[in-house]
Design a protein around this motif. Sequence first.
Motif, PDB file in Angstrom:
ATOM      1  N   THR A  40      95.103 -17.113  62.334  1.00 63.31           N
ATOM      2  CA  THR A  40      95.469 -15.727  62.615  1.00 63.31           C
ATOM      3  C   THR A  40      96.479 -15.221  61.596  1.00 63.31           C
ATOM      4  N   ASP A  41      96.253 -14.022  61.126  1.00 58.44           N
ATOM      5  CA  ASP A  41      97.190 -13.416  60.177  1.00 58.44           C
ATOM      6  C   ASP A  41      98.531 -13.169  60.865  1.00 58.44           C
ATOM      7  N   PRO A  42      99.654 -13.512  60.218  1.00 58.96           N
ATOM      8  CA  PRO A  42     100.977 -13.328  60.839  1.00 58.96           C
ATOM      9  C   PRO A  42     101.252 -11.895  61.264  1.00 58.96           C
ATOM     10  N   GLU A  43     100.644 -10.933  60.599  1.00 64.64           N
ATOM     11  CA  GLU A  43     100.913  -9.533  60.911  1.00 64.64           C
ATOM     12  C   GLU A  43     100.352  -9.129  62.272  1.00 64.64           C
ATOM     13  N   VAL A  44      99.299  -9.796  62.737  1.00 67.86           N
ATOM     14  CA  VAL A  44      98.673  -9.404  64.005  1.00 67.86           C
ATOM     15  C   VAL A  44      98.850 -10.469  65.078  1.00 67.86           C
ATOM     16  N   TYR A  45      99.603 -11.521  64.793  1.00 66.47           N
ATOM     17  CA  TYR A  45      99.754 -12.610  65.762  1.00 66.47           C
ATOM     18  C   TYR A  45     100.566 -12.148  66.973  1.00 66.47           C
ATOM     19  N   VAL A  46     100.040 -12.427  68.164  1.00 64.18           N
ATOM     20  CA  VAL A  46     100.723 -12.140  69.422  1.00 64.18           C
ATOM     21  C   VAL A  46     100.865 -13.455  70.173  1.00 64.18           C
ATOM     22  N   PRO A  47     102.082 -13.881  70.507  1.00 58.10           N
ATOM     23  CA  PRO A  47     102.273 -15.182  71.173  1.00 58.10           C
ATOM     24  C   PRO A  47     101.508 -15.284  72.489  1.00 58.10           C
ATOM     25  N   PHE A  48     100.906 -16.468  72.713  1.00 63.39           N
ATOM     26  CA  PHE A  48     100.225 -16.826  73.961  1.00 63.39           C
ATOM     27  C   PHE A  48      99.037 -15.920  74.280  1.00 63.39           C
ATOM     28  N   GLN A  49      98.491 -15.284  73.287  1.00 64.11           N
ATOM     29  CA  GLN A  49      97.274 -14.487  73.491  1.00 64.11           C
ATOM     30  C   GLN A  49      96.086 -15.301  73.001  1.00 64.11           C
ATOM     31  N   PHE A  50      95.135 -15.545  73.901  1.00 69.12           N
ATOM     32  CA  PHE A  50      93.991 -16.394  73.557  1.00 69.12           C
ATOM     33  C   PHE A  50      92.862 -15.562  72.988  1.00 69.12           C
ATOM     34  N   ASN A  51      92.454 -15.918  71.772  1.00 71.00           N
ATOM     35  CA  ASN A  51      91.296 -15.297  71.134  1.00 71.00           C
ATOM     36  C   ASN A  51      90.404 -16.397  70.575  1.00 71.00           C
ATOM     37  N   ILE A  52      89.117 -16.309  70.884  1.00 69.71           N
ATOM     38  CA  ILE A  52      88.193 -17.300  70.339  1.00 69.71           C
ATOM     39  C   ILE A  52      88.131 -17.166  68.820  1.00 69.71           C
ATOM     40  N   LEU A  53      88.135 -15.925  68.339  1.00 72.93           N
ATOM     41  CA  LEU A  53      88.172 -15.664  66.906  1.00 72.93           C
ATOM     42  C   LEU A  53      89.405 -14.830  66.589  1.00 72.93           C
ATOM     43  N   PRO A  54      90.085 -15.120  65.502  1.00 74.03           N
ATOM     44  CA  PRO A  54      91.277 -14.334  65.138  1.00 74.03           C
ATOM     45  C   PRO A  54      90.928 -12.874  64.898  1.00 74.03           C
ATOM     46  N   GLU A  55      91.858 -11.997  65.274  1.00 72.27           N
ATOM     47  CA  GLU A  55      91.639 -10.575  65.011  1.00 72.27           C
ATOM     48  C   GLU A  55      91.628 -10.296  63.508  1.00 72.27           C
ATOM     49  N   LYS A  56      92.461 -11.035  62.787  1.00 71.67           N
ATOM     50  CA  LYS A  56      92.512 -10.914  61.338  1.00 71.67           C
ATOM     51  C   LYS A  56      92.716 -12.301  60.749  1.00 71.67           C
ATOM     52  N   TRP A  57      91.823 -12.712  59.871  1.00 78.52           N
ATOM     53  CA  TRP A  57      91.853 -14.071  59.344  1.00 78.52           C
ATOM     54  C   TRP A  57      92.894 -14.204  58.245  1.00 78.52           C
ATOM     55  N   SER A  58      93.500 -15.390  58.206  1.00 84.51           N
ATOM     56  CA  SER A  58      94.472 -15.670  57.152  1.00 84.51           C
ATOM     57  C   SER A  58      94.673 -17.174  57.019  1.00 84.51           C
ATOM     58  N   LEU A  59      94.831 -17.643  55.803  1.00 86.30           N
ATOM     59  CA  LEU A  59      95.120 -19.055  55.524  1.00 86.30           C
ATOM     60  C   LEU A  59      96.586 -19.248  55.131  1.00 86.30           C
ATOM     61  N   ALA A  60      97.421 -18.282  55.481  1.00 85.00           N
ATOM     62  CA  ALA A  60      98.818 -18.325  55.049  1.00 85.00           C
ATOM     63  C   ALA A  60      99.540 -19.561  55.565  1.00 85.00           C
ATOM     64  N   SER A  61      99.300 -19.939  56.825  1.00 86.38           N
ATOM     65  CA  SER A  61      99.984 -21.104  57.397  1.00 86.38           C
ATOM     66  C   SER A  61      99.552 -22.391  56.703  1.00 86.38           C
ATOM     67  N   TYR A  62      98.266 -22.490  56.382  1.00 85.01           N
ATOM     68  CA  TYR A  62      97.774 -23.674  55.683  1.00 85.01           C
ATOM     69  C   TYR A  62      98.345 -23.747  54.272  1.00 85.01           C
ATOM     70  N   MET A  63      98.378 -22.610  53.590  1.00 82.36           N
ATOM     71  CA  MET A  63      98.916 -22.585  52.232  1.00 82.36           C
ATOM     72  C   MET A  63     100.395 -22.943  52.235  1.00 82.36           C
ATOM     73  N   TYR A  64     101.103 -22.478  53.253  1.00 82.05           N
ATOM     74  CA  TYR A  64     102.531 -22.800  53.329  1.00 82.05           C
ATOM     75  C   TYR A  64     102.737 -24.293  53.543  1.00 82.05           C
ATOM     76  N   LEU A  65     101.986 -24.880  54.492  1.00 85.81           N
ATOM     77  CA  LEU A  65     102.138 -26.311  54.762  1.00 85.81           C
ATOM     78  C   LEU A  65     101.810 -27.156  53.536  1.00 85.81           C
ATOM     79  N   LEU A  66     100.726 -26.800  52.857  1.00 94.61           N
ATOM     80  CA  LEU A  66     100.298 -27.575  51.703  1.00 94.61           C
ATOM     81  C   LEU A  66     101.194 -27.374  50.486  1.00 94.61           C
TER      82      LEU A  66
END
Length: 293
Positions: A40-66
């Motif tokens: 989920t893109d950080p700009e649209v992330y809402v805590p504890f909201q369940f979505n089967i598919l992200p409202e907006k896709w992003s690999l930012a968290s993966y890029m940060y970890l790596l």
Amino acid sequence: MSFVSNKRFTVGDYLIYSTTVLVSLLCLAPFLYVVSVSLTDPEVYVPFQFNILPEKWSLASYMYLLSTNSFLSALKNTVYITVVGTIFNIFVTFTMAYALTKKSLPGRTFILYAVVFTLVFNAGIVPNYLLVQGLGLINSHWALILVSLTNAWSLIVVKSFMDSLPPELEESARIDGCSDIGVFIRIIIPLSMPAIATFTLFFAVAHWNTYFNALIYLTDSSMWTLQVLIKTLVIDSGSNAVGQAGATGDQATLPQETIRMASIVLAILPILVIYPFLQKYFAKGVMLGSVKG
């Protein structure tokens, strides 16, 4: 000739299938939530909201970890322990199991009883820790490798498998002049390749997922494995465990929950990708050594 099934689904059949589907979905839901949050893109992330598919896709968290030194270090440590530990496991397990198949081995009965004894009784955490400490292995990856070179269950199963091999092959090799080591390398090892493949997978998965031993033996964060790092991220809410070594300004814009979920996905992804292709070996391992020919 065609065969037509006359079976009719009853109410009980529908209930069974419906329950199975429901339970499967309940088991799958947490995994879908983890993957969805991690992408989920950080700009649209809402805590504890369940979505089967992200409202907006992003690999930012993966890029940060790596991009962080601590995550890459934990990944390197885990790969090292898995590869080296698995090699040692296979070597010790199969050489010892082969020796135990020889009735002429001095003390064979005592060794077998000792192996079976460890199936029932365990020394416990404190004696194991004192042993590792006495050997000077605290904060060493060898603490995770040497203390688990093999186990009683693996030895017994591999020994049973080797007992089922035709003894005539070994006798023929000896007539041709093979020594014990020659018989083991030229006859036993090639015939044991299915067993080696199976236990390679067993040992590799165990090393990849090692957690408790790494938690108590590795106190230096630079020696951590992926499982310990993820525990710090998820349970201790210690996102700084990643940020301490190589944090960038991007961390301030990333929700900690997406970083945690991305770390979980990266930790299970290698096994998740490999397992479907090697599942037959796991299934075969269940019956390994149970039938003698």
